[in-house]
Design a protein around this motif. Sequence first.
Motif, PDB file in Angstrom:
ATOM      1  N   GLU A 136      36.721  61.340  61.401  1.00  0.00           N
ATOM      2  CA  GLU A 136      35.474  60.876  60.771  1.00  0.00           C
ATOM      3  C   GLU A 136      35.732  60.405  59.344  1.00  0.00           C
ATOM      4  OE1 GLU A 136      33.386  64.488  61.498  1.00  0.00           O
ATOM      5  OE2 GLU A 136      32.756  63.872  63.517  1.00  0.00           O
ATOM      6  N   LEU A 137      36.666  61.073  58.689  1.00  0.00           N
ATOM      7  CA  LEU A 137      36.978  60.705  57.313  1.00  0.00           C
ATOM      8  C   LEU A 137      37.763  59.385  57.259  1.00  0.00           C
ATOM      9  CD1 LEU A 137      36.798  61.683  54.378  1.00  0.00           C
ATOM     10  CD2 LEU A 137      38.992  62.805  54.702  1.00  0.00           C
ATOM     11  N   VAL A 138      38.741  59.249  58.153  1.00  0.00           N
ATOM     12  CA  VAL A 138      39.609  58.056  58.100  1.00  0.00           C
ATOM     13  C   VAL A 138      38.889  56.826  58.660  1.00  0.00           C
ATOM     14  CG1 VAL A 138      41.761  57.037  58.987  1.00  0.00           C
ATOM     15  CG2 VAL A 138      41.749  59.378  58.125  1.00  0.00           C
ATOM     16  N   TYR A 139      38.107  56.992  59.735  1.00  0.00           N
ATOM     17  CA  TYR A 139      37.518  55.825  60.401  1.00  0.00           C
ATOM     18  C   TYR A 139      35.994  55.733  60.290  1.00  0.00           C
ATOM     19  CZ  TYR A 139      42.145  55.321  62.467  1.00  0.00           C
ATOM     20  OH  TYR A 139      43.496  55.159  62.635  1.00  0.00           O
ATOM     21  N   GLY A 140      35.343  56.793  59.789  1.00  0.00           N
ATOM     22  CA  GLY A 140      33.877  56.785  59.762  1.00  0.00           C
ATOM     23  C   GLY A 140      33.305  55.999  58.592  1.00  0.00           C
ATOM     24  N   GLN A 141      31.980  55.909  58.579  1.00  0.00           N
ATOM     25  CA  GLN A 141      31.270  55.185  57.521  1.00  0.00           C
ATOM     26  C   GLN A 141      30.174  56.085  56.975  1.00  0.00           C
ATOM     27  OE1 GLN A 141      31.419  51.531  56.954  1.00  0.00           O
ATOM     28  NE2 GLN A 141      33.336  51.600  58.086  1.00  0.00           N
ATOM     29  N   GLY A 142      29.845  55.902  55.699  1.00  0.00           N
ATOM     30  CA  GLY A 142      28.692  56.601  55.126  1.00  0.00           C
ATOM     31  C   GLY A 142      29.031  57.953  54.542  1.00  0.00           C
ATOM     32  N   THR A 143      27.981  58.758  54.327  1.00  0.00           N
ATOM     33  CA  THR A 143      28.161  60.073  53.706  1.00  0.00           C
ATOM     34  C   THR A 143      28.788  61.040  54.713  1.00  0.00           C
ATOM     35  OG1 THR A 143      26.034  60.871  54.487  1.00  0.00           O
ATOM     36  CG2 THR A 143      26.034  59.730  52.364  1.00  0.00           C
ATOM     37  N   VAL A 144      29.192  62.201  54.191  1.00  0.00           N
ATOM     38  CA  VAL A 144      29.761  63.233  55.068  1.00  0.00           C
ATOM     39  C   VAL A 144      28.769  63.596  56.166  1.00  0.00           C
ATOM     40  CG1 VAL A 144      30.407  65.684  55.119  1.00  0.00           C
ATOM     41  CG2 VAL A 144      31.368  64.182  53.370  1.00  0.00           C
ATOM     42  N   ALA A 145      27.487  63.734  55.794  1.00  0.00           N
ATOM     43  CA  ALA A 145      26.474  64.110  56.785  1.00  0.00           C
ATOM     44  C   ALA A 145      26.336  63.019  57.853  1.00  0.00           C
ATOM     45  CB  ALA A 145      25.137  64.351  56.097  1.00  0.00           C
ATOM     46  N   GLU A 146      26.413  61.757  57.436  1.00  0.00           N
ATOM     47  CA  GLU A 146      26.290  60.661  58.412  1.00  0.00           C
ATOM     48  C   GLU A 146      27.495  60.591  59.351  1.00  0.00           C
ATOM     49  OE1 GLU A 146      23.576  57.835  55.480  1.00  0.00           O
ATOM     50  OE2 GLU A 146      25.730  57.514  55.606  1.00  0.00           O
ATOM     51  N   ARG A 147      28.645  60.986  58.851  1.00  0.00           N
ATOM     52  CA  ARG A 147      29.862  60.914  59.676  1.00  0.00           C
ATOM     53  C   ARG A 147      29.966  62.087  60.645  1.00  0.00           C
ATOM     54  NH1 ARG A 147      34.554  58.351  56.038  1.00  0.00           N
ATOM     55  NH2 ARG A 147      33.236  57.218  54.591  1.00  0.00           N
ATOM     56  N   GLN A 148      29.401  63.249  60.223  1.00  0.00           N
ATOM     57  CA  GLN A 148      29.566  64.469  61.025  1.00  0.00           C
ATOM     58  C   GLN A 148      29.018  64.243  62.437  1.00  0.00           C
ATOM     59  OE1 GLN A 148      29.499  67.974  58.974  1.00  0.00           O
ATOM     60  NE2 GLN A 148      29.861  69.209  60.803  1.00  0.00           N
ATOM     61  N   GLY A 149      29.834  64.609  63.437  1.00  0.00           N
ATOM     62  CA  GLY A 149      29.394  64.474  64.823  1.00  0.00           C
ATOM     63  C   GLY A 149      29.695  63.125  65.432  1.00  0.00           C
ATOM     64  N   THR A 150      30.290  62.201  64.687  1.00  0.00           N
ATOM     65  CA  THR A 150      30.579  60.881  65.272  1.00  0.00           C
ATOM     66  C   THR A 150      31.866  60.905  66.099  1.00  0.00           C
ATOM     67  OG1 THR A 150      31.640  60.169  63.214  1.00  0.00           O
ATOM     68  CG2 THR A 150      29.332  59.587  63.498  1.00  0.00           C
ATOM     69  N   TYR A 151      32.639  61.968  65.971  1.00  0.00           N
ATOM     70  CA  TYR A 151      33.784  62.185  66.868  1.00  0.00           C
ATOM     71  C   TYR A 151      33.640  63.547  67.522  1.00  0.00           C
ATOM     72  CZ  TYR A 151      36.391  58.076  65.322  1.00  0.00           C
ATOM     73  OH  TYR A 151      36.800  56.795  65.087  1.00  0.00           O
ATOM     74  N   LEU A 152      34.078  63.652  68.758  1.00  0.00           N
ATOM     75  CA  LEU A 152      34.022  64.926  69.473  1.00  0.00           C
ATOM     76  C   LEU A 152      35.439  65.428  69.700  1.00  0.00           C
ATOM     77  CD1 LEU A 152      31.310  64.479  72.233  1.00  0.00           C
ATOM     78  CD2 LEU A 152      31.183  65.806  70.103  1.00  0.00           C
ATOM     79  N   SER A 153      35.651  66.685  69.381  1.00  0.00           N
ATOM     80  CA  SER A 153      36.986  67.267  69.498  1.00  0.00           C
ATOM     81  C   SER A 153      36.958  68.403  70.512  1.00  0.00           C
ATOM     82  CB  SER A 153      37.385  67.804  68.121  1.00  0.00           C
ATOM     83  OG  SER A 153      38.564  68.550  68.203  1.00  0.00           O
ATOM     84  N   THR A 154      37.976  68.443  71.375  1.00  0.00           N
ATOM     85  CA  THR A 154      38.072  69.516  72.363  1.00  0.00           C
ATOM     86  C   THR A 154      39.479  70.091  72.316  1.00  0.00           C
ATOM     87  OG1 THR A 154      36.709  68.130  73.771  1.00  0.00           O
ATOM     88  CG2 THR A 154      37.647  70.090  74.781  1.00  0.00           C
ATOM     89  N   GLU A 155      39.572  71.407  72.286  1.00  0.00           N
ATOM     90  CA  GLU A 155      40.891  72.026  72.389  1.00  0.00           C
ATOM     91  C   GLU A 155      41.226  72.148  73.868  1.00  0.00           C
ATOM     92  OE1 GLU A 155      41.487  75.814  70.431  1.00  0.00           O
ATOM     93  OE2 GLU A 155      43.663  75.599  70.562  1.00  0.00           O
ATOM     94  N   LYS A 156      42.121  71.272  74.320  1.00  0.00           N
ATOM     95  CA  LYS A 156      42.402  71.157  75.762  1.00  0.00           C
ATOM     96  C   LYS A 156      43.294  72.292  76.253  1.00  0.00           C
ATOM     97  CE  LYS A 156      40.396  67.286  76.978  1.00  0.00           C
ATOM     98  NZ  LYS A 156      39.373  67.235  78.022  1.00  0.00           N
ATOM     99  N   SER A 157      44.197  72.750  75.396  1.00  0.00           N
ATOM    100  CA  SER A 157      45.033  73.890  75.783  1.00  0.00           C
ATOM    101  C   SER A 157      45.303  74.684  74.519  1.00  0.00           C
ATOM    102  CB  SER A 157      46.337  73.416  76.410  1.00  0.00           C
ATOM    103  OG  SER A 157      47.044  72.607  75.495  1.00  0.00           O
TER     104      SER A 157
END
Length: 411
Positions: A374-395
């Motif tokens: 979100e920091l490297v590729y997102g746009q806007g404030t921290v609040a606007e970026r939060q949740g724009t990527y989803l992360s899953t711990e696969k293993s």
Amino acid sequence: MSQETCGSLPPLEVLVDAKNLDERFALTYEPETYRRVIAGKDVIIHCHHYNSRMQRTVESSGRVDGGMLIRSSAETVFAEQVAAVLRDDEDEPTRRAAAEGLYRHLGFGVLDFSKLEEGVITSPSSHYVEGWLARFGTREKSVCTFVEGFIQGAVYALTGKLVHAREQSCMAKGDSACVFHLDFDRDTPIEPNRKQKFEFEQQRDLKFVHSNNIDEQKIIDALVEMPIHGNDDGLIPAFSVYLANTPADYYNLLSIRFVEAMQAARRGSAARRMLVSDGESCAMNTFRGIMSSAEWDALVVPMVQEQRDKMYALVAISNGLGWGNWHILEDRGRQGITYASLNGYEALGYREYRGQADQPQCLMLTGVAAGLMELVYGQGTVAERQGTYLSTEKSCICHDSATCQFEVEQA
Ligand SMILES: [Zn+2]
Ligand SMILES: [Zn+2]
């Protein structure tokens, strides 16, 4: 030096003592694993954003006694770490100076134990206050719950006495200093730091993606050489944030106990989500601070040729902060990324405290994985970026695998 000038200098034994104490807090760094060790504990560098947010998460759930969880986790860990810097044959003032010195060195602020017998501990400077004020502003309640736990552990290490420490005045409320009163009428013991050894070999044959433009080792070496310890106020202002060296044991105990207590109240998934979200916000705030700092301009900016290079630099920095040893397994640009973590502190800590888990446990790193994208590729404030990527711990090393792997996709 002549006899005459000696008279105006501090006595020699004072100088020797100060030097002695500093040696007890010296950092040991293990290049193989990126672990940072101070006074027998692996320490993790996080900033005030993460520490304040994690505190708020634990204290504000309403379902569990978050203050008790923070105090009991801190006293367990710091009773041990303070004991590690004390020497039995030393006088009381020296032993107190060692406990105060450790607290200041780790970056938590200044504590004064000189009125311990009277049951009063004063703190004129505090990482948690600075963090709370910077992040959430003034508050009607005291914020130094963590410090209460530290004091309880330290008093036990210094005197063998069990106490409750309660904050009476707090700078976060506008008081001139944080003042803690000790209640010596306590018989519940401090829970021992019970861990079982987890035999573990870090995986070595994974093929990681790197950027030819980013000299990761140079970044890590620069961080290791930086004096990341408290100044005269016991604070570590660096990279536009306040850093602190906190034992991994504390973060692990607190997050494990919080999730378990919330599970008992049928809120386990919510607790996990909140801790992931704290990691996500931490990554964006901490690394946004880092990316706008003079240190970043001097060290990293000359290496960056394209946007993705920033990701490789940020991962190198997080490795230098002691979070573990993680790298990029697959780089899909702004679409997504896969990281592998070889020895994250959450995974190893969970194994030591609880054994094998029935699901992945690296909640901070799961959030950080998304936050970095979100920091490297997102746009806007921290609040606007939060949740724009989803992360899953696969293993996860805790669960079923030799490494922890995090897959991040655009939401
Ligand atoms: Zn306070
Ligand atoms: Zn894991």
